[in-house]
Design an enzyme around this catalytic site. Structure first.
Site, PDB file in Angstrom:
ATOM      1  N   HIS A  87       1.346  -2.634  -2.993  1.00 10.13           N
ATOM      2  CA  HIS A  87       1.650  -1.674  -4.041  1.00 10.13           C
ATOM      3  C   HIS A  87       0.460  -1.365  -4.947  1.00 10.13           C
ATOM      4  CE1 HIS A  87       4.837   0.458  -6.150  1.00 10.13           C
ATOM      5  NE2 HIS A  87       4.644  -0.184  -7.281  1.00 10.13           N
ATOM      6  N   SER A 113       3.238   3.799  -9.181  1.00 11.36           N
ATOM      7  CA  SER A 113       4.610   3.318  -9.143  1.00 11.36           C
ATOM      8  C   SER A 113       5.515   4.205 -10.007  1.00 11.36           C
ATOM      9  CB  SER A 113       4.630   1.847  -9.585  1.00 11.36           C
ATOM     10  OG  SER A 113       5.864   1.241  -9.300  1.00 11.36           O
ATOM     11  N   ASP A 150       3.718  -1.690   1.309  1.00 10.69           N
ATOM     12  CA  ASP A 150       4.292  -1.338   0.018  1.00 10.69           C
ATOM     13  C   ASP A 150       5.815  -1.286   0.061  1.00 10.69           C
ATOM     14  OD1 ASP A 150       4.630  -0.438  -2.585  1.00 10.69           O
ATOM     15  OD2 ASP A 150       3.256   1.256  -2.368  1.00 10.69           O
TER      16      ASP A 150
END
Length: 287
Positions: free
Chosen positions: A265, A100, A238
């Site tokens: 994610h 991320s 995601d």
């Protein structure tokens, strides 16, 4: 074997943990957020039977110091922090994993510095904040009308602490962040100790209003400069949409792309068996 300690970085001291060992090069794990501490990534300790796995909580969250100086929260200082961690831990040669926001930071580190990095894993991330803003707007439009309306209404009114808004964000998170029910303890614990000031200063009040210090961040056109062996991990559901991540892969010469069909994610939580197999294969190949 596990060791813990602290390292001085620009702005304060950060906490680190080193787990396991073996013949493989160490794996340095860079968490997301900004401000979501390392604990949601604890499942990467599964890889510590082959190599040392190294975690740290970035300044301002988790077990690290939490200075009140908002001027610290820039990507340039974050890269300098990462370089200080690498130097402080004596990591002369290591694999780099970023999830991320951590993937964004890892990309910037690879582009600006990258001393000692043997490979790069970009997990569920982006290369452009302006493009990410468009992604989340499209994905929000796919939510049911009541959830969309609750998000928009409370963000406009500044009432994001309301139960209705929190329920709407929970729907978003369970759709586009982690689809495992219930959320594992590590993920719940990470959100409970999040450094909200960092997120609000760097991103903004939410993913839907990115007005912070990294609002213009975009390295999409620089990805061809990355020369490290690179693995790009994407999730079908995601918020960092897989189409964007596939395009990132195409711009990084020689990179490998893996799509996790049942993940959002966090494939290390959502599809652990496949995640571990892919990671072990890539890391061994680049030791």
């Amino acid at each position: 074997m596990t060791t813990q300690g602290s390292i001085a970085v620009p702005g304060g001291k950060v906490w680190f943990k080193r787990v396991g060992g073996g013949h493989g090069l160490p794996l340095l794990v860079v968490h997301g957020g900004p401000g979501l501490p390392h604990v949601y990534l604890r499942s990467l300790e599964r890889l510590a039977d082959e190599r040392e796995v190294v975690f740290w909580d970035q300044l301002g969250c988790g077990n690290s110091e939490r200075p009140g100086d908002r001027s610290l929260w820039t990507i340039q200082r974050s890269v300098a922090e990462m370089a200080a961690v690498v130097d402080g831990l004596g990591l002369n040669r290591f694999h780099l994993f970023g999830n991320s926001w951590g993937g964004m930071l890892a990309q910037q580190y690879a582009l600006d510095a990258a001393p000692g990095a043997a490979s790069l894993v970009i997990s569920n991330s982006i290369a452009s904040i302006p493009e990410f803003a468009q992604m989340v707007a499209r994905l929000k439009a796919d939510l049911d009308p009541a959830t969309q309306a609750a998000i928009d209404r409370h963000e406009a009114a500044g009432t994001t602490r309301s139960a209705e808004y929190q329920a709407a964000i929970r729907t978003w998170n369970e759709t586009y962040l982690c689809r495992v029910r219930p959320w594992p303890r590590d993920l719940v614990e990470a959100f409970a100790s999040m450094g909200n000031e960092i997120f609000e200063t760097m991103f903004g009040p939410s993913d839907f209003h990115i007005v912070g210090t990294i609002r213009h961040w975009d390295v999409f056109d620089r990805l061809s400069e990355i020369t490290l062996p690179t693995l790009v991990l994407a999730g079908r559901f995601d918020e960092c949409v897989p189409e964007h991540m596939r395009e990132m892969h195409l711009r990084i010469r020689g990179s490998r792309f893996e799509l996790f069909e049942s993940s959002a994610h966090m494939p290390f939580i959502e599809e652990p068996a496949k995640f571990d197999a892919v990671m072990r294969d890539f890391l061994r190949a680049n030791d």
